[in-house]
Write a protein that holds these residues in place. Structure first.
Motif, PDB file in Angstrom:
ATOM      1  N   VAL A 104      16.483  60.479  49.584  1.00 56.78           N
ATOM      2  CA  VAL A 104      15.109  60.934  49.848  1.00 56.78           C
ATOM      3  C   VAL A 104      14.077  60.413  48.845  1.00 56.78           C
ATOM      4  N   MET A 105      14.502  59.629  47.853  1.00 57.69           N
ATOM      5  CA  MET A 105      13.546  59.073  46.892  1.00 57.69           C
ATOM      6  C   MET A 105      12.909  57.822  47.500  1.00 57.69           C
ATOM      7  N   LYS A 106      11.582  57.802  47.541  1.00 59.50           N
ATOM      8  CA  LYS A 106      10.849  56.700  48.165  1.00 59.50           C
ATOM      9  C   LYS A 106       9.644  56.320  47.304  1.00 59.50           C
ATOM     10  N   LEU A 107       9.169  55.091  47.495  1.00 58.23           N
ATOM     11  CA  LEU A 107       7.889  54.698  46.895  1.00 58.23           C
ATOM     12  C   LEU A 107       6.786  55.195  47.815  1.00 58.23           C
ATOM     13  N   LYS A 108       5.820  55.905  47.220  1.00 58.06           N
ATOM     14  CA  LYS A 108       4.719  56.456  48.009  1.00 58.06           C
ATOM     15  C   LYS A 108       3.397  56.039  47.361  1.00 58.06           C
ATOM     16  N   LYS A 113      -2.088  54.179  43.923  1.00 54.04           N
ATOM     17  CA  LYS A 113      -1.001  53.710  43.068  1.00 54.04           C
ATOM     18  C   LYS A 113       0.341  54.001  43.716  1.00 54.04           C
ATOM     19  N   GLN A 114       1.302  53.100  43.473  1.00 60.80           N
ATOM     20  CA  GLN A 114       2.654  53.319  43.977  1.00 60.80           C
ATOM     21  C   GLN A 114       3.392  54.236  43.000  1.00 60.80           C
ATOM     22  N   VAL A 115       3.910  55.334  43.518  1.00 65.32           N
ATOM     23  CA  VAL A 115       4.709  56.248  42.704  1.00 65.32           C
ATOM     24  C   VAL A 115       6.007  56.546  43.437  1.00 65.32           C
ATOM     25  N   ARG A 116       7.038  56.820  42.670  1.00 66.70           N
ATOM     26  CA  ARG A 116       8.333  57.159  43.243  1.00 66.70           C
ATOM     27  C   ARG A 116       8.390  58.672  43.376  1.00 66.70           C
ATOM     28  N   GLY A 117       8.699  59.133  44.574  1.00 68.17           N
ATOM     29  CA  GLY A 117       8.741  60.573  44.786  1.00 68.17           C
ATOM     30  C   GLY A 117       9.652  60.935  45.943  1.00 68.17           C
TER      31      GLY A 117
END
Length: 155
Positions: A104-108, A113-117
């Protein structure tokens, strides 16, 4: 990369929750809704938790437990549970072990800004520990009703 597969048993895991350790043994014998959400006390996550809370009796009548998961601390989860009167445990996964297991960890994109969440996702596990349904990248409105209907149809 997700290690869970529809129609297969959930891989062995153990995680700390607001109600003690949650592991495969705790999932056996009843239906389990395991839902992953980005962060305590944010609008969408609060609404989702409230929706599960408000329908907890319907899930319980189907012998189905609800368990939430985010990267927040046990202390943050405790405050969230108290503030929202949540009748189910929340797993703290700061090391993202369970998040990685379920993929379920994705770049958003957040404010450009691109954040991993965590990608908001829900998994339905049957009483034998088999993954029978998954919802990934879901929207909150109507989701809990959809999950409840799926449990009703399957139970």
């Amino acid at each position: 990369m997700s290690e869970v597969t529809l129609g297969k048993a959930i891989p062995k895991f153990s995680a700390e929750s607001t109600d003690g350790v949650v592991d495969n043994a705790r999932l056996k014998g009843k239906w389990t809704v395991l839902y992953f959400y980005p962060k305590d006390n944010t609008p969408g996550c609060t609404t989702q938790a409230q929706n599960f809370r408000d329908q907890i009796n319907e899930f319980a009548a189907l012998d189905c437990q609800i368990i939430g998961v985010s990267r927040d601390s046990i202390k943050s989860h405790g405050n969230f549970i108290d503030k929202q009167s949540l009748p189910f445990p929340l797993i703290s996964d700061p090391e993202e072990t369970l998040c990685e297991l379920f993929g379920v960890m994705k770049l958003k994109n957040m404010y450009g800004k691109q954040v991993r969440g965590i990608e908001r996702s829900t998994f339905l596990i049957n009483p034998k520990g088999i993954l029978v349904q998954e919802w990934r990248g879901l929207k909150v409105p109507g989701h809990v009703d959809q999950v409840l209907q799926t449990v009703k149809d399957a139970a």
